[in-house]
Design an enzyme around this catalytic site. Sequence first.
Site, PDB file in Angstrom:
ATOM      1  N   GLU A   1      -5.033  -2.546  12.909  1.00 28.12           N
ATOM      2  CA  GLU A   1      -4.820  -3.423  11.747  1.00 28.12           C
ATOM      3  C   GLU A   1      -5.825  -4.559  11.753  1.00 28.12           C
ATOM      4  O   GLU A   1      -6.347  -4.951  10.698  1.00 28.12           O
ATOM      5  CB  GLU A   1      -3.387  -3.975  11.719  1.00 28.12           C
ATOM      6  CG  GLU A   1      -2.278  -2.933  11.786  1.00 28.12           C
ATOM      7  CD  GLU A   1      -2.424  -1.756  10.834  1.00 28.12           C
ATOM      8  OE1 GLU A   1      -3.008  -1.938   9.743  1.00 28.12           O
ATOM      9  OE2 GLU A   1      -1.976  -0.649  11.184  1.00 28.12           O
ATOM     10  N   MET A  40       0.797  -2.729   8.653  1.00 26.01           N
ATOM     11  CA  MET A  40       0.034  -2.871   7.412  1.00 26.01           C
ATOM     12  C   MET A  40      -0.914  -4.062   7.505  1.00 26.01           C
ATOM     13  O   MET A  40      -0.507  -5.165   7.871  1.00 26.01           O
ATOM     14  CB  MET A  40       1.007  -3.022   6.231  1.00 26.01           C
ATOM     15  CG  MET A  40       0.340  -3.217   4.901  1.00 26.01           C
ATOM     16  SD  MET A  40      -0.648  -1.761   4.425  1.00 26.01           S
ATOM     17  CE  MET A  40      -1.937  -2.556   3.492  1.00 26.01           C
ATOM     18  N   GLU A  41      -2.153  -3.801   7.114  1.00 32.41           N
ATOM     19  CA  GLU A  41      -3.240  -4.745   7.346  1.00 32.41           C
ATOM     20  C   GLU A  41      -3.412  -5.826   6.284  1.00 32.41           C
ATOM     21  O   GLU A  41      -4.518  -6.330   6.094  1.00 32.41           O
ATOM     22  CB  GLU A  41      -4.550  -3.948   7.459  1.00 32.41           C
ATOM     23  CG  GLU A  41      -5.067  -3.309   6.140  1.00 32.41           C
ATOM     24  CD  GLU A  41      -4.669  -1.861   5.917  1.00 32.41           C
ATOM     25  OE1 GLU A  41      -3.655  -1.420   6.500  1.00 32.41           O
ATOM     26  OE2 GLU A  41      -5.370  -1.180   5.148  1.00 32.41           O
ATOM     27  N   GLY A  83       3.636   2.478  10.633  1.00 34.53           N
ATOM     28  CA  GLY A  83       3.386   1.714  11.854  1.00 34.53           C
ATOM     29  C   GLY A  83       3.179   0.239  11.574  1.00 34.53           C
ATOM     30  O   GLY A  83       3.815  -0.623  12.181  1.00 34.53           O
ATOM     31  N   GLU A 124       0.856  -1.175   0.000  1.00 37.18           N
ATOM     32  CA  GLU A 124       0.000   0.000   0.000  1.00 37.18           C
ATOM     33  C   GLU A 124       0.903   1.239   0.000  1.00 37.18           C
ATOM     34  O   GLU A 124       1.864   1.276   0.766  1.00 37.18           O
ATOM     35  CB  GLU A 124      -0.909   0.028   1.229  1.00 37.18           C
ATOM     36  CG  GLU A 124      -1.920   1.174   1.144  1.00 37.18           C
ATOM     37  CD  GLU A 124      -2.908   1.209   2.310  1.00 37.18           C
ATOM     38  OE1 GLU A 124      -2.821   0.347   3.207  1.00 37.18           O
ATOM     39  OE2 GLU A 124      -3.753   2.096   2.305  1.00 37.18           O
ATOM     40  N   GLU A 163      -9.575   4.450   6.495  1.00 34.42           N
ATOM     41  CA  GLU A 163      -8.686   4.908   7.565  1.00 34.42           C
ATOM     42  C   GLU A 163      -9.424   5.707   8.648  1.00 34.42           C
ATOM     43  O   GLU A 163      -9.235   5.471   9.831  1.00 34.42           O
ATOM     44  CB  GLU A 163      -7.502   5.698   6.998  1.00 34.42           C
ATOM     45  CG  GLU A 163      -6.566   4.854   6.113  1.00 34.42           C
ATOM     46  CD  GLU A 163      -5.997   3.616   6.802  1.00 34.42           C
ATOM     47  OE1 GLU A 163      -6.121   3.497   8.036  1.00 34.42           O
ATOM     48  OE2 GLU A 163      -5.444   2.750   6.089  1.00 34.42           O
TER      49      GLU A 163
HETATM   50  N1  B3K Z   1      -2.866   1.071   5.687  1.00 39.10           N
HETATM   51  C1  B3K Z   1      -1.551   1.225   6.214  1.00 39.10           C
HETATM   52  C2  B3K Z   1      -0.849   2.444   5.766  1.00 39.10           C
HETATM   53  C3  B3K Z   1      -0.148   2.328   4.472  1.00 39.10           C
HETATM   54  C4  B3K Z   1       0.661   3.571   4.200  1.00 39.10           C
HETATM   55  C5  B3K Z   1       1.263   3.560   2.865  1.00 39.10           C
HETATM   56  N2  B3K Z   1       2.198   4.634   2.688  1.00 39.10           N
HETATM   57  C6  B3K Z   1      -1.537   1.203   7.702  1.00 39.10           C
HETATM   58  C7  B3K Z   1      -2.784   1.557   8.360  1.00 39.10           C
HETATM   59  O1  B3K Z   1      -3.311   2.638   8.261  1.00 39.10           O
HETATM   60  O2  B3K Z   1      -3.338   0.710   8.992  1.00 39.10           O
HETATM   61 ZN    ZN Z   2      -5.211   2.038   8.829  1.00 38.19          ZN
END
Ligand code: B3K
Ligand code: ZN
Length: 867
Positions: free
Chosen positions: A297, A262-263, A260, A120, A319
């Site tokens: 996540e 990634m899901e 942090g 992502e 998000e």
């Molecule tokens: N979805 C990911 C974030 C991805 C960031 C890409 N640069 C983590 C989160 O928000 O859970």
């Molecule tokens: Zn997220």
Amino acid sequence: MSQQPQAKFRSDYQSPEFIISDIDLVFDLNDTNTLVSATSKVQQLKQSTDLLLEGEGMKLVSLKIDDVEYSDFTQTDTQLTIHNVSGDFTLTIITEINPQENTALEGLYKSGDGFCTQCEAEGFRRITYYLDRPDVLARFTTKVIADKEAYPHLLSNGNRISQGDLDGGKHFVHWQDPFPKPAYLFALVAGNFDVLTDTYKTKSGRDVALEIYVDQGNLDRTPHAMTSLINSMKWDEERFDLEYDLDIYMIVAVDFFNMGAMENKGLNVFNSKFVLAKQETATDTDYLGIEAVIGHEYFHNWTGNRVTCRDWFQLSLKEGLTVFRDQEFSSDLGSRSVNRINNVRIMRGPQFAEDASPMAHPIRPEKVIEMNNFYTLTVYEKGSEVIRMMHTLLGEANFQKGMKLYFERHDGTAATCEDFVLAMENASGIDLTQFRRWYSQSGTPVLTVSSSYDDAKNEYALTVKQHTPATEDQTDKLPLHIPFDIELYAQDGLVIQLRCNNEKVSNVLNVTEEEQTFIFEQVSEKPVVSLLREFSAPVKLNYAYSDEELIFLMVHAQNDFARWDAGQMLLANYIRKNIANIQDDKELVLPQSVVDAFRGVLLNAELEHAFIAEMFVLPNHNEITGWFDTVDVDAIDKALGFIKQTLATELKDEFSATYHSLKQGSYSVEHDAIGKRALRNCSLSYLAKTEIGEALVEAQYQDADNMTDTMAAMGAANAAELSIRQTLMNDFSAKWSHDGLVMDKWFILQGSNPSSEALSIIKETMNHKAFSLKNPNRTRSLIGSFAGGNAVNFHSKTGEGYAFLGDILIEMNESNPQVASRLVDPLLKFKKYDSDRQSLIKAQLQRLADLDNLAKDLYEKVTKALA
Ligand code: B3K
Ligand code: ZN
């Protein structure tokens, strides 16, 4: 710049011309040349016979259509166009990639000795040529092949369907994910890990295997993550009626990670910072952060994975909603008021600052050059506030009905923010037409409120004006639908029931116009009003409270948040007043009544310990910066120092008594124990400003059996510039140099060192053996804390701070543009500073703009700022 990066617009969305329903991947993992074979079932949906695939930074080895070599294609740096294809066909592409050289940490890369992926937003296109867009959902199978000894664990999404040994000391594992997903949710991990396992029985009785993979030797730092995962699974069943859907849930902790966590479906990849914790290495804040991120996540499995985003402009759909869910999770498990306070601090500090910066954008952006630049506080935190406002307007029951309807309609598909709002509207019957403007309008609304009391009629009137100042992206602003939560108090502290037109009315007023007056009846005395309770909308509030009213609310308001907010407003008044006094060369003031109000809080046995500690946290430099058009960095620092010193001196005995009474026996991470430590360490931070501080700090550092107390001692020594500081810093570094994650805490203290020597110390610290600009955690800790949390030194009039950051950014523009693009943020806000500083900052931005290889991440921000 050689070639100008192009922007994409939300309004240009087109559904795909081709889709891929199934993809079979085979990875033959090697450090410098990994072969990826991708076999996709492609379906033509529209007229076009050109299949456009995204792809960057890899070598195309071969391309076949229906098993036959195919050469009718053209290639650019970022795309592969296959010509003259139609109907349904099978596409087989083999690419070669170099994970070892991938310092940008996007796509497939090496973290330490292992391999991992981050796809992502648009990382999958660095693995193979693909329809890398979130509205193309395919079923994935993934076969991972690697050396068996070096990589005993080979992981990907879904369920393991087979595994076995191969020639040459290699082995393979084959994975199948039954849920169609966009490529950004793909993950692969290979390495030699220790694994913590457990199981979870879902409420419908299915057993789920839980596995947490960490670097060898770290198993003793893993139990808290497992507990947090189990708590998350249970909470989502209880509060949202949502169950996990695969037979296995894996989490892998890696040291090199841009964010942090990634899901990825069934295989979350985590920054080790949000997995590893034991009392000797992690603070209470770390423990709570792990709980929140593991929850976040996990909650994405429904809000993000089962229902994903149609396009990246809709990012807040997953998000904002998932942040709202993780905030509720933390609040249900811990202290609701303390969680709310900390979330509101983020809004009022960095989010308001972002909304006032050249990067201002609505929670659903209209225009994007580099998607990674939009994983912002606005999309996440303000996005969550927008969901929270809907929750406030609808109430929990209707909100949950809305969630049910949303899943009924959109499970298994890629949806939009509009789909979500419509589900909430249809399920509740509440009109959200005007509310939708929160999705398209950027900037922070200002509510200016005035009141009057008519004692002849027993009526109290509140006039509310709303105004959203123009932002850099948008000049014309419309009135928003603002849920405005208020309460009235009689002088004896009792709540006055709100009545309008002879009827009881809700505490949540619907502010929808530019100016509105609310008249409350049967108010038999002049009340004290509590406004914007729970921060019911992400707005700035102007109301001419007197000190007496704020002190009254600190004592009598019915909820903790309102009491805290009154305390913050009281402090804010004196911070402002003293900044003006400093500028006018006048004496600084903090009246005895204010000091006594805070004394009352400290001595109030009925309040939660953690909450009392929050009451004593002064608004920080960044938040205060937002109150002014032009910022006087040094005056803010002096004013804050004065207030802290005055409270420390005046309340020394009370802080000392609190400090000594809250010593605990054995360490536990129960919320009550965390609260006690928080208040004890808050007391220490004040006592450090008094003559008894040095001895207490030293004793606490020596006695501490946990990192929370160790860091509190070091933090106090750092902030108060105690002479013991250097001794403690040396001792800590000698003890922890082998452990980067622990050393991050030390790097943060170096970065935020208030001493005027800070910059030269930081430059020297970059040679520390635990430091590396290649590691995002290290970089953020040292450089990020300097640029974002050491205002006086970073904004030094010499411009050295800016030049230092400029040098780092030039280096990181090449090695890791995503991290560089986060670090540049403090430079974007140059308009807040005096003209000398403005030109010094702009010179650094110009240095970046002049690079001929400026990555689009920095290009987007730098050109916006300089425009
Ligand atoms: N979805 C990911 C974030 C991805 C960031 C890409 N640069 C983590 C989160 O928000 O859970
Ligand atoms: Zn997220």
